[in-house]
Design a protein around this motif. Structure first.
Motif, PDB file in Angstrom:
ATOM      1  N   LEU A  76       5.664   6.333  -3.551  1.00  0.00           N
ATOM      2  CA  LEU A  76       6.600   7.091  -4.804  1.00  0.00           C
ATOM      3  C   LEU A  76       7.622   7.739  -4.177  1.00  0.00           C
ATOM      4  O   LEU A  76       7.552   8.371  -3.040  1.00  0.00           O
ATOM      5  CB  LEU A  76       5.546   8.182  -5.397  1.00  0.00           C
ATOM      6  N   LEU A  77       8.739   7.564  -4.751  1.00  0.00           N
ATOM      7  CA  LEU A  77       9.929   8.052  -4.070  1.00  0.00           C
ATOM      8  C   LEU A  77      10.442   8.881  -5.259  1.00  0.00           C
ATOM      9  O   LEU A  77      10.772   8.494  -6.438  1.00  0.00           O
ATOM     10  CB  LEU A  77      11.044   7.025  -3.877  1.00  0.00           C
ATOM     11  N   LYS A  78      10.603  10.657  -5.178  1.00  0.00           N
ATOM     12  CA  LYS A  78      11.051  11.108  -6.035  1.00  0.00           C
ATOM     13  C   LYS A  78      12.787  11.702  -5.854  1.00  0.00           C
ATOM     14  O   LYS A  78      13.149  11.460  -4.633  1.00  0.00           O
ATOM     15  CB  LYS A  78      10.203  12.542  -5.958  1.00  0.00           C
ATOM     16  N   GLU A  79      13.297  12.198  -6.617  1.00  0.00           N
ATOM     17  CA  GLU A  79      14.404  12.838  -6.757  1.00  0.00           C
ATOM     18  C   GLU A  79      15.566  11.616  -6.018  1.00  0.00           C
ATOM     19  O   GLU A  79      16.068  12.154  -4.992  1.00  0.00           O
ATOM     20  CB  GLU A  79      14.514  14.165  -5.859  1.00  0.00           C
ATOM     21  N   LEU A  80      15.442  10.533  -6.481  1.00  0.00           N
ATOM     22  CA  LEU A  80      16.102   9.397  -5.648  1.00  0.00           C
ATOM     23  C   LEU A  80      17.515   9.685  -5.636  1.00  0.00           C
ATOM     24  O   LEU A  80      18.199  10.593  -6.177  1.00  0.00           O
ATOM     25  CB  LEU A  80      16.123   8.199  -6.529  1.00  0.00           C
TER      26      LEU A  80
ATOM     27  N   ILE B 144       6.539   1.979  -6.090  1.00  0.00           N
ATOM     28  CA  ILE B 144       6.411   0.683  -5.732  1.00  0.00           C
ATOM     29  C   ILE B 144       5.179   0.538  -5.396  1.00  0.00           C
ATOM     30  O   ILE B 144       4.233   1.032  -4.703  1.00  0.00           O
ATOM     31  CB  ILE B 144       7.144   0.491  -4.436  1.00  0.00           C
ATOM     32  N   ASN B 145       4.576  -0.353  -6.185  1.00  0.00           N
ATOM     33  CA  ASN B 145       3.077  -0.732  -6.009  1.00  0.00           C
ATOM     34  C   ASN B 145       2.857  -1.965  -5.102  1.00  0.00           C
ATOM     35  O   ASN B 145       3.946  -3.054  -4.841  1.00  0.00           O
ATOM     36  CB  ASN B 145       2.412  -1.457  -7.391  1.00  0.00           C
ATOM     37  N   CYS B 146       1.619  -1.904  -4.288  1.00  0.00           N
ATOM     38  CA  CYS B 146       1.261  -3.186  -3.282  1.00  0.00           C
ATOM     39  C   CYS B 146      -0.174  -3.178  -3.653  1.00  0.00           C
ATOM     40  O   CYS B 146      -0.939  -2.346  -3.591  1.00  0.00           O
ATOM     41  CB  CYS B 146       1.626  -2.452  -1.898  1.00  0.00           C
ATOM     42  N   THR B 147      -0.614  -4.460  -3.797  1.00  0.00           N
ATOM     43  CA  THR B 147      -1.973  -4.842  -3.700  1.00  0.00           C
ATOM     44  C   THR B 147      -2.239  -5.762  -2.655  1.00  0.00           C
ATOM     45  O   THR B 147      -1.584  -6.562  -2.136  1.00  0.00           O
ATOM     46  CB  THR B 147      -2.207  -5.518  -5.239  1.00  0.00           C
TER      47      THR B 147
ATOM     48  N   LEU C 291       8.778  -2.009   2.727  1.00  0.00           N
ATOM     49  CA  LEU C 291       7.623  -2.982   2.962  1.00  0.00           C
ATOM     50  C   LEU C 291       6.136  -2.365   3.071  1.00  0.00           C
ATOM     51  O   LEU C 291       6.071  -1.376   3.869  1.00  0.00           O
ATOM     52  CB  LEU C 291       8.093  -3.624   4.549  1.00  0.00           C
ATOM     53  N   CYS C 292       5.363  -2.937   2.456  1.00  0.00           N
ATOM     54  CA  CYS C 292       3.932  -2.634   2.629  1.00  0.00           C
ATOM     55  C   CYS C 292       3.238  -3.594   3.847  1.00  0.00           C
ATOM     56  O   CYS C 292       3.607  -4.746   3.687  1.00  0.00           O
ATOM     57  CB  CYS C 292       3.408  -3.067   1.190  1.00  0.00           C
ATOM     58  N   ALA C 293       2.524  -2.930   4.610  1.00  0.00           N
ATOM     59  CA  ALA C 293       1.808  -3.636   5.666  1.00  0.00           C
ATOM     60  C   ALA C 293       0.505  -3.264   5.910  1.00  0.00           C
ATOM     61  O   ALA C 293       0.078  -1.987   5.976  1.00  0.00           O
ATOM     62  CB  ALA C 293       2.608  -3.403   6.963  1.00  0.00           C
ATOM     63  N   VAL C 294      -0.343  -4.009   5.835  1.00  0.00           N
ATOM     64  CA  VAL C 294      -1.997  -3.675   6.067  1.00  0.00           C
ATOM     65  C   VAL C 294      -2.414  -4.227   7.399  1.00  0.00           C
ATOM     66  O   VAL C 294      -2.229  -5.112   7.987  1.00  0.00           O
ATOM     67  CB  VAL C 294      -2.610  -4.498   5.027  1.00  0.00           C
ATOM     68  N   ARG C 295      -3.358  -3.085   8.084  1.00  0.00           N
ATOM     69  CA  ARG C 295      -4.025  -3.668   9.033  1.00  0.00           C
ATOM     70  C   ARG C 295      -5.392  -3.707   8.873  1.00  0.00           C
ATOM     71  O   ARG C 295      -6.143  -3.041   8.041  1.00  0.00           O
ATOM     72  CB  ARG C 295      -3.862  -2.402  10.093  1.00  0.00           C
TER      73      ARG C 295
ATOM     74  N   GLN D  44       3.715  -7.339  -3.748  1.00  0.00           N
ATOM     75  CA  GLN D  44       4.663  -6.129  -4.124  1.00  0.00           C
ATOM     76  C   GLN D  44       5.735  -6.843  -4.824  1.00  0.00           C
ATOM     77  O   GLN D  44       6.101  -7.834  -4.690  1.00  0.00           O
ATOM     78  CB  GLN D  44       4.923  -5.356  -2.947  1.00  0.00           C
ATOM     79  N   PRO D  45       6.171  -5.942  -5.905  1.00  0.00           N
ATOM     80  CA  PRO D  45       7.281  -6.691  -6.512  1.00  0.00           C
ATOM     81  C   PRO D  45       8.733  -7.053  -5.830  1.00  0.00           C
ATOM     82  O   PRO D  45       8.724  -6.258  -4.774  1.00  0.00           O
ATOM     83  CB  PRO D  45       7.602  -5.341  -7.745  1.00  0.00           C
ATOM     84  N   THR D  46       9.477  -7.897  -6.168  1.00  0.00           N
ATOM     85  CA  THR D  46      10.441  -8.322  -5.411  1.00  0.00           C
ATOM     86  C   THR D  46      11.682  -7.186  -5.360  1.00  0.00           C
ATOM     87  O   THR D  46      12.335  -6.905  -4.322  1.00  0.00           O
ATOM     88  CB  THR D  46      10.985  -9.573  -6.017  1.00  0.00           C
ATOM     89  N   GLU D  47      11.821  -6.659  -6.770  1.00  0.00           N
ATOM     90  CA  GLU D  47      12.915  -5.772  -6.885  1.00  0.00           C
ATOM     91  C   GLU D  47      12.685  -4.859  -8.086  1.00  0.00           C
ATOM     92  O   GLU D  47      11.973  -5.098  -8.934  1.00  0.00           O
ATOM     93  CB  GLU D  47      14.177  -6.741  -7.070  1.00  0.00           C
TER      94      GLU D  47
END
Lengths: 114, 111
Positions: B74-78, B20-23, B87-91, B6-9
């Motif tokens: 996606l965060l709207k109306e910041l 915010i993308n997460c691969t 934080l993105c977390a994968v199980r 994911q991007p740092t900042e």
């Protein structure tokens, strides 16, 4: 419910000293976890437990030990502190509902090893 | 092992939208979580995706494409209070169904 509580909030250790980080949860969760988070980084799993009397290693277990004698408590032990163990330590507990396991985190313990 | 990127900042303006993308690369994918972490505080749960598609929760939405190993938050109306790390977390079954966390994306909301 207090949720997940951790003590102490902050501690400075000298190299070679030992200490125990305490973690308690009052939600009757079976699963508990210890993570460390270095500055600007994500969380790394140290140890986890699926129930009282059962513990297992995570991604970064070296230098740490845990025990789980009760459902509520999951202490993390550092035997010989090293500067590399300077970090923020988070304890978490979780339950599973409908196949979704949600983790709840404690406020963290900030550890500085000098 | 697991690999999560994911991007740092990211920086955005109050009232705007940020994505915010997460691969991830994993074996035996079994769910993806997003957590919010304000500076000096513990992570708090935001969202969970296990099936493809969009999950909406108020101003926050999370999307998952399992075939592409991709998710976004996606965060709207910041709002200024949205300034935090995400934080993105994968199980994954390959990791014993334990969570593996990405490095986090720090979002700064400017007036």
């Amino acid at each position: 419910n207090a949720g997940v509580t951790q003590t102490p909030k902050f501690r400075i250790l000298k190299i070679g000293q030992s200490m125990t980080l305490q973690c308690t949860q009052d939600m009757n969760h079976n699963y508990m976890y210890w993570y460390r988070q270095d500055p600007g980084m994500g969380l790394k799993l140290i140890y986890y437990s699926v129930g009282a009397g059962i513990t297992d290693k995570g991604e970064v277990p070296n230098g740490y030990n845990v025990s789980r004698s009760t459902t509520e408590d999951f202490p993390l032990r550092l035997e010989l502190a090293a500067p590399s163990q300077t970090s923020v330590y988070f304890c978490a507990s979780s339950y599973s509902r409908g196949g979704v396991e949600t983790q709840y985190f404690g406020p963290g313990t900030r550890l500085l090893v000098l | 092992g697991q690999n999560i990127d994911q991007p740092t900042e990211m920086t955005a303006t109050e009232g705007a939208i940020v994505q915010i993308n997460c691969t991830y690369q994993t074996s035996g994918f079994n769910g993806l979580f997003w957590y919010q972490q304000h500076a000096g505080e513990a992570p708090t749960f935001l969202s969970y995706n296990v099936l493809d598609g969009l999950e909406e929760k108020g101003r926050f939405s999370s999307f998952l494409s399992r075939s592409k190993g991709y998710s976004y938050l996606l965060l709207k109306e910041l709002q200024m209070k949205d300034s935090a790390s995400y934080l993105c977390a994968v199980r994954a079954r390959a990791a014993g169904n334990k969570l593996t966390f990405g490095g986090g994306t720090r979002v700064l909301v400017k007036p």
